[in-house]
Design a protein around this motif. Structure first.
Motif, mmCIF file in Angstrom:
data_model
loop_
_atom_site.group_PDB
_atom_site.id
_atom_site.type_symbol
_atom_site.label_atom_id
_atom_site.label_comp_id
_atom_site.label_asym_id
_atom_site.label_seq_id
_atom_site.Cartn_x
_atom_site.Cartn_y
_atom_site.Cartn_z
ATOM 1 N N PRO A 163 -30.894 2.043 -34.788
ATOM 2 C CA PRO A 163 -29.500 2.398 -34.499
ATOM 3 C C PRO A 163 -29.082 3.631 -35.284
ATOM 4 O O PRO A 163 -29.576 3.891 -36.393
ATOM 5 C CB PRO A 163 -28.727 1.148 -34.942
ATOM 6 N N GLY A 164 -28.150 4.404 -34.711
ATOM 7 C CA GLY A 164 -27.779 5.687 -35.300
ATOM 8 C C GLY A 164 -27.348 5.591 -36.746
ATOM 9 O O GLY A 164 -27.767 6.396 -37.595
ATOM 10 N N LEU A 165 -26.498 4.617 -37.074
ATOM 11 C CA LEU A 165 -26.015 4.498 -38.444
ATOM 12 C C LEU A 165 -27.150 4.134 -39.399
ATOM 13 O O LEU A 165 -27.199 4.633 -40.529
ATOM 14 C CB LEU A 165 -24.910 3.445 -38.504
ATOM 15 N N ALA A 166 -28.061 3.269 -38.952
ATOM 16 C CA ALA A 166 -29.204 2.916 -39.796
ATOM 17 C C ALA A 166 -30.126 4.115 -40.001
ATOM 18 O O ALA A 166 -30.681 4.315 -41.092
ATOM 19 C CB ALA A 166 -29.977 1.756 -39.164
ATOM 20 N N PHE A 167 -30.298 4.931 -38.970
ATOM 21 C CA PHE A 167 -31.125 6.129 -39.095
ATOM 22 C C PHE A 167 -30.488 7.119 -40.071
ATOM 23 O O PHE A 167 -31.182 7.787 -40.843
ATOM 24 C CB PHE A 167 -31.305 6.764 -37.718
ATOM 25 N N ALA A 168 -29.159 7.205 -40.052
ATOM 26 C CA ALA A 168 -28.470 8.066 -41.001
ATOM 27 C C ALA A 168 -28.672 7.571 -42.432
ATOM 28 O O ALA A 168 -28.849 8.379 -43.354
ATOM 29 C CB ALA A 168 -26.976 8.119 -40.666
ATOM 30 N N VAL A 169 -28.655 6.251 -42.629
ATOM 31 C CA VAL A 169 -28.926 5.691 -43.954
ATOM 32 C C VAL A 169 -30.346 6.037 -44.391
ATOM 33 O O VAL A 169 -30.596 6.344 -45.564
ATOM 34 C CB VAL A 169 -28.713 4.165 -43.948
ATOM 35 N N ALA A 170 -31.292 5.986 -43.441
ATOM 36 C CA ALA A 170 -32.673 6.346 -43.764
ATOM 37 C C ALA A 170 -32.762 7.797 -44.225
ATOM 38 O O ALA A 170 -33.455 8.112 -45.204
ATOM 39 C CB ALA A 170 -33.568 6.114 -42.553
ATOM 40 N N TYR A 171 -32.069 8.695 -43.550
ATOM 41 C CA TYR A 171 -32.070 10.104 -43.959
ATOM 42 C C TYR A 171 -31.389 10.288 -45.313
ATOM 43 O O TYR A 171 -31.826 11.104 -46.133
ATOM 44 C CB TYR A 171 -31.382 10.959 -42.885
ATOM 45 N N LEU A 172 -30.330 9.546 -45.529
ATOM 46 C CA LEU A 172 -29.639 9.648 -46.811
ATOM 47 C C LEU A 172 -30.538 9.183 -47.953
ATOM 48 O O LEU A 172 -30.564 9.792 -49.027
ATOM 49 C CB LEU A 172 -28.366 8.811 -46.769
ATOM 50 N N SER A 173 -31.317 8.108 -47.720
ATOM 51 C CA SER A 173 -32.192 7.596 -48.772
ATOM 52 C C SER A 173 -33.328 8.567 -49.087
ATOM 53 O O SER A 173 -33.815 8.604 -50.219
ATOM 54 C CB SER A 173 -32.780 6.246 -48.349
ATOM 55 N N LEU A 174 -33.749 9.369 -48.115
ATOM 56 C CA LEU A 174 -34.862 10.293 -48.334
ATOM 57 C C LEU A 174 -34.408 11.645 -48.850
ATOM 58 O O LEU A 174 -35.030 12.233 -49.738
ATOM 59 C CB LEU A 174 -35.653 10.470 -47.035
ATOM 60 N N PHE A 175 -33.308 12.163 -48.307
ATOM 61 C CA PHE A 175 -32.926 13.547 -48.580
ATOM 62 C C PHE A 175 -31.767 13.686 -49.564
ATOM 63 O O PHE A 175 -31.271 14.795 -49.776
ATOM 64 C CB PHE A 175 -32.556 14.256 -47.277
ATOM 65 N N ALA A 176 -31.307 12.587 -50.145
ATOM 66 C CA ALA A 176 -30.185 12.691 -51.084
ATOM 67 C C ALA A 176 -30.610 13.304 -52.404
ATOM 68 O O ALA A 176 -29.774 13.812 -53.154
ATOM 69 C CB ALA A 176 -29.563 11.315 -51.315
ATOM 70 N N VAL A 177 -31.901 13.243 -52.730
ATOM 71 C CA VAL A 177 -32.410 13.790 -53.996
ATOM 72 C C VAL A 177 -33.585 14.710 -53.693
ATOM 73 O O VAL A 177 -34.224 14.595 -52.636
ATOM 74 C CB VAL A 177 -32.862 12.651 -54.942
ATOM 75 N N PRO A 178 -33.905 15.647 -54.592
ATOM 76 C CA PRO A 178 -35.071 16.514 -54.379
ATOM 77 C C PRO A 178 -36.361 15.696 -54.390
ATOM 78 O O PRO A 178 -36.521 14.780 -55.192
ATOM 79 C CB PRO A 178 -35.015 17.481 -55.569
ATOM 80 N N ARG A 179 -37.272 16.036 -53.504
ATOM 81 C CA ARG A 179 -38.572 15.374 -53.443
ATOM 82 C C ARG A 179 -39.640 16.459 -53.322
ATOM 83 O O ARG A 179 -39.805 17.036 -52.239
ATOM 84 C CB ARG A 179 -38.658 14.376 -52.296
ATOM 85 N N GLY A 180 -40.334 16.713 -54.416
ATOM 86 C CA GLY A 180 -41.342 17.760 -54.403
ATOM 87 C C GLY A 180 -40.715 19.109 -54.157
ATOM 88 O O GLY A 180 -39.682 19.470 -54.747
#
Length: 620
Positions: free
Chosen positions: A461-478
């Motif tokens: 679902p769209g809102l869950a996908f947005a949460v997934a993006y927030l969990s990955l891209f909210a902080v620098p990774r490499g």
């Protein structure tokens, strides 16, 4: 020479050159040679690059989401009793077995399930008879209705929620009066807010979806079966229950499961109509968890929504396999005889016209009128004004200009057009490249992997996908910096979310494109990039335009996908309207929604004109 030797020589002469076992032939059949051919094929390298891209844009966020449900987040070390990043069952326990589980999970889950089921049943009850009237009867203006009745499918569902509150809200819950209250009747709370209006809005929004699927299914049913049953003496009711309905069962079950999956992730309707009455569903609970910085709780709820979406897809695939038992198209011409409605013609026309009035005219008319009325529901001439569109110094803090002269509106519109436009263009190009790899790559497993990965966003679902993006891209990774608060994260999630449809369009286009033109260009020395740019893309430009325009229309009206990712600097039209709703600026919020509807309808009209087709015949 012996007879046996002569026979062997004769067989050798008769054997085609390509079938003779020679060292060259054996080399071509060897694993090393096949590997060399696979590695040298341009689709192989392209497929590997696409796997890396979509692995980062689709798979990595989902994995990050699932890990967020079992890893201690920053700031929760004391609650979980472990360091940040450590494995924990704290969030699972809090969601599933804590004293607040009923509030944050079980009650919203039950509300989500029974609202989805009720909406699904009502939409089927409305959509199936209307589809039958449009395809199999002599209903007046049925071609016009076949296009007009799918308008709610092109518009955001929460558009109709705003129209509902404009008419039925009361001061006991909202603090503002609606049209009915102004006219002297105070609607009860159960009618103004809560599950009843949510079910009504969902049903009206999903009915066009049912009409689309069932209409296309009915067009593929041969009329000879019904005619033969009629000749044998079967009544209309018997033919419907024993012939038509069983043949439609796969389409009906598929529509039901897809509506269920869509209802799970719908946010705007429940937000507008549910929160004033304290009625929570999974999407609003998820949004509330994000708003209160409970990322671990949000990850668990989002994972449940992903699981429900996956179950819906598996059920739909099961029904799709079952549909093969009902195959009725055999390449022969079929005869579909139009049934005369006789004395039922006028009642049928009234029913279909009433559905159009309730689902299209009243909601859109209400929104437009609400933007030019000072007092809701007062239809006196002196009450009408254009201030909310072009006025200045309005008595509203933070939004004192009319919608058309406000800098915030034009900034949000510009952000919407360029972000959604760029995302749609990239989606169309990537979908075409995926189709090229799937159809042209000599390594079948590569194409299969791409098809599976690009279809994954359909499960989420769209809102869950947005949460997934927030969990990955909210902080620098490499080497990848933090993307939250930038336009990049919005563009990336729009691209990923539309890939299930763009990739299918690309595969379909490439399957219809032969190899001859590309091979001729290759024989003349053209490189792969030149062949792709000058041969392949011009020949599939219609499919490329479709895979670009339809995601654009979808992105303009999307809310669930961007509601938690957009910030004041990257605000879109949809998030601006929700901000205005939160501040109670109903006139301005409705005006912004009217602009969103106008853009969506204009985009749909442009799609129809470009392809010279009726979307009612193809969207299903």
């Amino acid at each position: 020479m012996k007879l046996g030797e002569r026979a062997e020589d004769l067989m050798a002469l008769l054997t085609p050159q390509r079938e003779r076992s020679t060292p060259a032939a054996e080399e071509k059949n060897s694993l090393g040679y096949r590997t060399k051919i696979i590695l040298r094929h341009p689709a192989t390298l392209l497929g590997v690059l696409l796997l890396l891209v979509f692995g980062y844009l689709i798979v990595a966020p989902v994995i990050s989401l699932l890990l967020g449900a079992v890893q201690v987040g920053f700031g929760d070390e004391a609650k979980a009793g472990a360091g940040a990043g450590s494995l924990t069952g704290y969030y699972l326990d809090r969601v599933f077995s804590s004293p607040v589980s009923d509030i944050i999970f079980y009650t919203p889950l039950l509300n989500t399930l029974w609202i989805s089921l009720c909406s699904m049943v009502i939409a089927l009850a409305l959509g199936v008879p209307v589809a039958w009237l449009l395809v199999r009867t002599d209903l007046p203006a049925r071609r016009w209705f076949s296009s007009a009745l799918i308008v709610p499918y092109m518009l955001p569902a929460w558009t109709f929620a705003l129209a509902w509150t404009t008419i039925f809200r009361n001061r006991s819950n909202a603090g503002q009066q609606g049209w009915m209250e102004t006219l002297g009747w105070e609607p009860p709370n159960w009618l103004a807010y809560g599950p009843v209006p949510i079910i009504v809005i969902f049903s009206l929004h999903f009915t066009p979806f049912v009409i689309l699927l069932v209409t296309n299914a009915l067009k593929n049913l041969p009329g000879q079966l019904d005619e033969a049953a009629r000749i044998c003496g079967a009544s209309a009711q018997q033919r419907w229950w024993r012939i038509t309905l069983p043949l439609l069962r796969p389409a009906l079950l598929s529509a039901a499961t897809l509506m269920f999956a869509k209802a799970i992730g719908e946010f705007g309707v429940a937000y507008v109509l549910g929160l004033p009455a304290g009625f929570q569903v999974l999407s609003t609970t998820l949004h509330q968890s994000i708003s209160t910085q409970q990322s671990g709780i949000a990850a668990v709820i989002a994972a449940v929504m992903v699981g429900l979406g996956g179950i819906s897809l598996l059920v739909d695939l099961r029904f799709l396999r079952e549909a093969k038992r009902f195959t009725t198209l055999n390449g022969k011409a079929t005869l579909t005889k139009t049934q005369p409605l006789a004395r039922w013609r006028t009642p049928a026309l009234v029913m279909v016209g009433g559905l159009f009035t309730i689902s299209v005219l009243i909601p859109l008319g209400t929104l437009v009128l609400s933007t030019i009325m000072r007092i809701p529901g007062d239809f006196s001439l002196q009450n009408f004004t254009a201030d909310y569109w072009i006025g200045h110094d309005l008595p509203t803090v933070g939004f004192s200009q009319g919608v058309l002269v406000s800098a915030a509106t034009w900034r949000a519109m510009w952000n919407t057009l360029w972000m959604v436009g760029l995302a749609a263009l990239c989606t169309g190009l990537l979908g075409l490249l995926v189709g090229y790899v799937v159809v042209r790559s000599p390594l079948r497993q590569l194409g299969t992997a791409l098809r599976v990965i690009t279809f994954m966003p359909y499960l989420v679902p769209g809102l869950a996908f947005a949460v997934a993006y927030l969990s990955l891209f909210a902080v620098p990774r490499g080497p990848i910096p933090a993307l939250y608060g930038t336009a990049t994260i919005l563009i990336l999630i729009m691209i990923a979310d539309e890939m299930p449809f763009a990739s299918r369009a690309g595969v379909s286009a490439m399957m219809q494109l032969g190899l001859e033109s590309e091979e001729a260009a290759q024989s003349l020395g053209a490189k792969f990039s030149y062949r792709l740019r000058t041969v392949v893309m011009p020949m599939v430009r219609s499919s490329l335009a479709s895979a670009t325009l339809l995601p654009f229309v979808s992105g303009v009206q999307g809310l669930s996908l961007v509601i938690i990712l957009a910030t004041p600097g990257t605000e879109l039209m949809t998030t601006l309207s929700m901000t205005l709703i939160d501040f109670g600026y109903t006139h301005a919020a409705n005006a912004v929604v009217v602009l969103i509807c106008a853009i969506a309808l204009l985009g749909t009209w442009a799609t129809q004109k470009l392809f010279r087709s009726n979307l009612a015949d193809s969207l299903g």
